[in-house]
Design an enzyme around this catalytic site. Sequence first.
Site, mmCIF file in Angstrom:
data_model
loop_
_atom_site.group_PDB
_atom_site.id
_atom_site.type_symbol
_atom_site.label_atom_id
_atom_site.label_comp_id
_atom_site.label_asym_id
_atom_site.label_seq_id
_atom_site.Cartn_x
_atom_site.Cartn_y
_atom_site.Cartn_z
ATOM 1 N N HIS A 106 1.034 -1.222 -0.049
ATOM 2 C CA HIS A 106 0.069 0.124 0.006
ATOM 3 C C HIS A 106 0.877 1.092 -0.094
ATOM 4 O O HIS A 106 0.554 2.163 -0.716
ATOM 5 C CB HIS A 106 -0.995 0.033 1.320
ATOM 6 C CG HIS A 106 -1.784 1.106 1.373
ATOM 7 N ND1 HIS A 106 -2.925 1.407 0.812
ATOM 8 C CD2 HIS A 106 -1.180 2.368 2.081
ATOM 9 C CE1 HIS A 106 -3.361 2.593 1.285
ATOM 10 N NE2 HIS A 106 -2.302 3.500 1.947
ATOM 11 N N GLU A 107 1.687 1.449 0.619
ATOM 12 C CA GLU A 107 2.999 2.641 0.779
ATOM 13 C C GLU A 107 3.492 2.575 -0.501
ATOM 14 O O GLU A 107 3.721 3.851 -1.127
ATOM 15 C CB GLU A 107 3.619 2.338 2.145
ATOM 16 C CG GLU A 107 2.896 2.413 3.442
ATOM 17 C CD GLU A 107 2.010 3.591 3.622
ATOM 18 O OE1 GLU A 107 2.118 4.568 3.051
ATOM 19 O OE2 GLU A 107 1.068 3.094 4.530
ATOM 20 N N HIS A 110 1.390 4.655 -2.870
ATOM 21 C CA HIS A 110 1.557 6.084 -2.623
ATOM 22 C C HIS A 110 3.010 6.631 -3.215
ATOM 23 O O HIS A 110 2.813 7.643 -4.056
ATOM 24 C CB HIS A 110 1.624 6.338 -1.175
ATOM 25 C CG HIS A 110 0.429 6.443 -0.555
ATOM 26 N ND1 HIS A 110 -0.643 6.943 -1.006
ATOM 27 C CD2 HIS A 110 0.140 5.706 0.670
ATOM 28 C CE1 HIS A 110 -1.695 6.654 -0.041
ATOM 29 N NE2 HIS A 110 -1.236 5.935 0.776
HETATM 30 ZN ZN ZN Z 1 -2.290 5.080 2.571
#
Ligand code: ZN
Length: 242
Positions: A106-107, A110
């Site tokens: 998930h990171e 980003h």
């Molecule tokens: Zn996030």
Amino acid sequence: MYGYGGYGFFFDPTYILVLIGILLTVLASSRMNSTFSKYVRVPSSTGLTGCEVARRILEANGIYDVTVQPIPGNLTDHYDPVHKTLGLSEPIYNSSSVAAIGVAAHECGHAIQDNRDYMPLRVRSAMVPLVNIGSNVSWPMILIGLLIAQSGLYFGYRMMSIGIVCFGLAVLFQLVTLPVELDASRRALKQLGETGILPPTEKGAVRRVLSAAAMTYVASAAASLLQLLRLLILFGGRRNRD
Ligand SMILES: [Zn+2]
């Protein structure tokens, strides 16, 4: 008469909106905690740690200017677009659990958004300085404005209006955060599949971890919207009575 009058401001019928918001937030965070604590104990068959997963995904996307580093705390994981650092909390950094892989991916989502100039991320970053000021001054302005208005000075209403606009800005920020978070999780699942890091049998588990996390953002945005709605109902009501 209720509305702004003394304790009435805090316990008028519109307070139900605040209570609904609190309930949504509590439900989402308890679901997040139970999902996370379940999957933090489920080892992934990949055998890779959160750190290794993050490095592989970044590399697969041609991103070489982002540093993956361990940071203290629990659920403190984040991506910092200014310093190009992807911070993973120590339990995630060193773990090869399904939860750790989901959070690390998930990171990376980003970091990929940043690398590909994903517009909602840019808008969100641009809003940060303004929102920091707005969220610090909104409640003091609303409450001090209320006291001034109660003493009969019109200036108090002006101050309250500005306070509510500042609060609205913070709500807008939370709304912009939603597509950024959902898109990061979508990219995470896509990357885990495309890079072959995650076997298809474990995709469902990672998806559950990421959706539980996403729900906490949805719930807190909904709670803030309800709070804003309450302020508008109270404020509009008072203005009409004058
Ligand atoms: Zn996030």
